[in-house]
Design an enzyme around this catalytic site. Sequence first.
Site, short mmCIF file in Angstrom:
data_model
loop_
_atom_site.label_atom_id
_atom_site.label_comp_id
_atom_site.label_asym_id
_atom_site.label_seq_id
_atom_site.Cartn_x
_atom_site.Cartn_y
_atom_site.Cartn_z
N GLY A 15 0.81 -1.20 0.00
CA GLY A 15 0.00 0.00 0.00
C GLY A 15 0.85 1.25 0.00
O GLY A 15 2.04 1.19 0.23
N CYS A 16 0.21 2.36 -0.26
CA CYS A 16 0.74 3.72 -0.34
C CYS A 16 1.15 4.06 -1.77
O CYS A 16 1.86 3.31 -2.44
CB CYS A 16 1.89 3.99 0.61
N ASP A 17 0.66 5.19 -2.21
CA ASP A 17 0.98 5.74 -3.52
C ASP A 17 1.19 7.24 -3.36
O ASP A 17 0.37 7.91 -2.73
CB ASP A 17 -0.15 5.49 -4.52
N ASP A 38 -1.83 3.81 3.08
CA ASP A 38 -2.54 2.53 3.22
C ASP A 38 -1.94 1.76 4.39
O ASP A 38 -0.74 1.43 4.38
CB ASP A 38 -2.43 1.73 1.93
N ARG A 246 -0.05 -1.03 -9.46
CA ARG A 246 -0.50 0.28 -8.99
C ARG A 246 0.44 1.37 -9.50
O ARG A 246 0.01 2.47 -9.83
CB ARG A 246 -0.60 0.32 -7.47
#
Length: 293
Positions: A15-17, A38, A246
């Site tokens: 997670g994390c963007d 995230d 992603r």
Amino acid sequence: MKRRTNSKTESSPKGCDTFIVYPPTTPKGCVIFGKNSDRPEGEKQKIARYAATTHDPGSMLECTYISIPQAIKTHSVLLSQIEWMWGCENGANEHGVVIGNEAVWTQVPEENEKLLLGMDLVRLGLERGETSREALDAITTLLEEFGQGGPCAQDDPTFTYHNSFLIADYNEAWILETAGRHWVAQRWTEGARNNSNGLTIRTEFDASSAGIEEYSMKNKFWDGQGPFDFAAIFSEGGVDESSTSRQGCGSKMLSKHDKSGKFNREDMIAILRDHGSGICMHGSFETTASMVS
């Protein structure tokens, strides 16, 4: 020093963007930063402001797991802070520096100690950097001296990782990717760039830790032949450049606005809200906080 193997598995949550967009994709004079944080389902984050402070020489700073020497002066910061951590997922300082981090998994074994978390390094960069370059230098200096490591979830001691960072100000951004105490950084000044949960910097970078090539050969990550490809050498499980990742989905959404001169905060919010790409995440690992600046 005893070391443990990297704790990533095929089912490890990712997670994390983080995104940064400069002209000519944005209107002239406009820079837009965005990040989704995230984290494990139900974990709380708070918006916290800490004032600029002058500290006594020789004073110590207690981070999440370890104490380090405090800087003489720290800048005022606004943070999205996980309640049980000293550090933060993302934030901004009084000088317009913004930083977000992402988990990455590398071939470098994790040090079997509680050290600085990536989230600690985000806050340290914001508190100590008046520009994005100063923040980069602060983070990399501390990374090399104190290392990164320790549980990144309150109730799961096995959830550990290395970190990448997107560090930006009005003039330039730095994409910083790490493997243990080694790192490379790439400067970015126009158009759009994003980071997800993989190493992306290949053979072109603008700064790196001293001795990284020798370290790579000594530990048999690289045979010394051909260009030094950071992502290929250090990524655990190989580099994922697929359009359906992603990272790929984020790049594709940004590319729709390439050189338009019209990208705005609503466009950034729309990307952060996108479910089809997984950028807006739900489930046992979910988007618990977002930032647009």
